[in-house]
Design an enzyme around this catalytic site. Structure first.
Site, mmCIF file in Angstrom:
data_model
loop_
_atom_site.group_PDB
_atom_site.id
_atom_site.type_symbol
_atom_site.label_atom_id
_atom_site.label_comp_id
_atom_site.label_asym_id
_atom_site.label_seq_id
_atom_site.Cartn_x
_atom_site.Cartn_y
_atom_site.Cartn_z
ATOM 1 N N LEU A 53 0.784 -1.272 0.005
ATOM 2 C CA LEU A 53 0.118 0.008 -0.011
ATOM 3 C C LEU A 53 0.860 0.994 0.151
ATOM 4 C CD1 LEU A 53 -2.955 1.137 0.140
ATOM 5 C CD2 LEU A 53 -2.539 1.259 2.470
ATOM 6 N N TYR A 54 2.104 1.223 0.609
ATOM 7 C CA TYR A 54 2.952 2.203 0.572
ATOM 8 C C TYR A 54 3.310 2.527 -0.610
ATOM 9 C CZ TYR A 54 7.358 4.730 1.059
ATOM 10 O OH TYR A 54 8.283 5.604 0.526
#
Ligand SMILES: O=C(O)[C@H]1O[C@H](OP(=O)(O)OP(=O)(O)OC[C@H]2O[C@@H](n3ccc(=O)[nH]c3=O)[C@H](O)[C@@H]2O)[C@H](O)[C@@H](O)[C@H]1O
Length: 457
Positions: free
Chosen positions: A250-251
């Site tokens: 997700l980063y």
């Protein structure tokens, strides 16, 4: 009985009148003090209301969601006052001809503090912004802040999502550039606290761009993207032309979203935008959540460390990039950033939009990194080799930096062993690590080295 003489009657009357005058004047005095008290109360209330409505309260985030400070602290904080504005102006005023006035977000962070110092040293004006959140030990951020303060760099304590605060900063200072480094970092932490990535890397970035596009002049913006956007890319070394639509964490997805958002603001509003894809940046004053940092701590404490291997039992490798090389890359990007073309929210002409890799161009297996640390620390690590958990990690990274080399002379010069030696020197000095035995000569030498601990040179 004979009536009292006339003179004694007059005297009594006079005494009575004087008594009445005294009573009346006391009443008058009481009434006027009450009036004065009420008027003071009213003025104080009016002042409180005035400051509350006119000045943006600082927001600070000790969790990862932005929040405002309490009514009391914002009302009576110095933010927005004359002294605060003076500090803001002083810090952001350049001291060289044609110098920049740069807003550095994330200035108390690892890359932010190094870049702020480098800009200030060459005569640019620097104003920092940081929310001092507790993703990792905030005392390290405070120590970096103290170092910047020594160099006349002021950090405003506030959050990117505090639009009124950002507007206020741009009202006070006509920033020529923004170096946007504030972010929720870390690949694996995204599984624990996904919302913090959305709040900082997406909402916070949009909040900054909204204010920048309306500013007059609009600043040129250089910001931190990430090598992680290459995700499941298998072409090697990674080039800016390769696919970045398969993020593994997700980063990475929020950084990739940032690149698309940058495109939009460039397209609609004429903002000049440069994204820099950092490749695992390390060095003195680094981030304690990164492997090289907590490996050092754990090795010194005799604790075991997890060394990841891929699922097909290959070594995991990273293109570890030393902080000073990255700082030079950031300054090069700022120096070659063209002006934004819009003003007050209106685009006047096409503006510059760029993306660059800032890596080291030579990947090193994590096992080798551990070996270098063992030799620098004079201690054997308790290696625990495990298969990489499914946590968003990618097996390897490797930067092609041709584009950054061509456009602003970027050329990494520090190999991992040299960079880690400088890191360990800083680490033992900052944390006051004592050599465990007389045999730990390397550590002892590092601890008493002559390099100034606060600098990374
Ligand atoms: O280039 C980036 O864009 C990112 O770089 C950094 O991410 P990474 O490259 O993942 O660095 P880092 O966590 O230090 O792990 C290093 C290596 O150790 C391995 N690793 C990690 C932990 C562990 O316990 N064991 C292990 O082997 C691990 O598998 C990896 O191979 C930044 O944190 C990130 O914010 C972002 O900027």
């Amino acid at each position: 009985m004979a009536p009292p003489p006339e003179s004694s009657k007059t005297a009594k009357l006079e005494r009575y009148n004087s008594y009445i005058r005294r009573v009346n004047s006391t009443k008058l005095l009481n009434a006027s003090s009450k009036l004065l008290f009420r008027a003071t109360l009213l003025i104080a209330l009016a002042l409180v209301l005035f400051f509350t409505l006119n000045y943006p309260p600082l927001s600070s985030s000790s969790d990862h969601a932005p929040h405002r400070r309490s009514f009391l602290s914002s009302t009576f904080s110095s933010a927005g006052g004359a002294a605060w504005e003076k500090q803001v102006r002083h810090s952001s005023t350049p001291r060289r001809p044609n110098g920049f006035s740069v807003l550095v977000t994330g200035a108390a962070g690892f890359v932010g503090s190094h870049c702020s110092l480098a800009l200030k040293k060459r005569g640019d004006g620097v104003l920092g912004l940081d929310n001092f959140n507790d993703y990792y030990d905030p005392s390290l951020k405070r120590a970096r802040q103290a170092l910047l303060q020594k160099h006349q760099i002021f950090i405003v304590e506030g959050d990117l999502n505090d639009g009124p605060l950002l507007t206020k900063l741009f009202d006070v200072v006509p920033f020529t550039h923004v170096l946007h480094l504030a972010a929720q970092a870390g690949v694996r932490y995204a599984m624990q606290n996904p919302q913090s990535y959305v709040a900082s890397n997406i909402a916070g970035f949009v909040s900054l761009l909204e204010v920048a596009k309306s500013a007059n002049p609009q600043p040129a913006i250089v910001w931190a993207s990430s090598s992680s956007v290459y995700g499941l890319n298998t072409e090697n070394p990674f080039s800016e032309l390769h696919r970045t639509d398969r993020p593994a964490s997700l980063y990475a997805a929020t950084k990739k979203a940032g690149e698309e958002i940058a495109h939009t603001y460039n397209h609609i509003y004429g903002l000049s935008l440069t994204g820099l894809r950092f490749f695992t940046v390390y060095g003195p004053w680094g981030r304690p959540d990164m492997a090289y940092f907590f490996f050092t701590k754990d090795i010194l404490q005799g604790k075991p460390i997890d060394v990841y291997r891929t699922h097909d039992q290959h070594e995991v490798a990273r293109d570890f990039t030393y902080i000073d090389d990255v700082v030079r890359g950031c300054l090069g990007a700022l120096d070659t950033a063209q002006k934004s073309t819009g003003s007050g929210g209106r685009k006047k002409a096409p503006a510059q939009l760029r993306v660059y890799n800032l890596g080291n161009t030579s990947p090193v297996p994590v096992g080798r990194l551990v070996g270098i640390l063992e030799s620098l620390l004079g201690t054997k690590a308790k290696r625990h080799v495990v298969t990489m958990p499914r946590n968003g990690d990618v097996p390897f990274t490797h930067a092609n930096v041709t584009l950054a080399g061509r456009d602003f002379g970027y050329k990494p010069t520090t190999d991992l062993a040299t960079g880690l030696r400088k890191f360990v020197k800083w680490y033992v000095s900052y944390y006051g690590v004592e050599p465990r035995s007389k045999k730990d000569t390397r550590l002892a030498t590092a601890a008493t080295g002559t390099d100034r601990p606060e600098e990374s040179d």
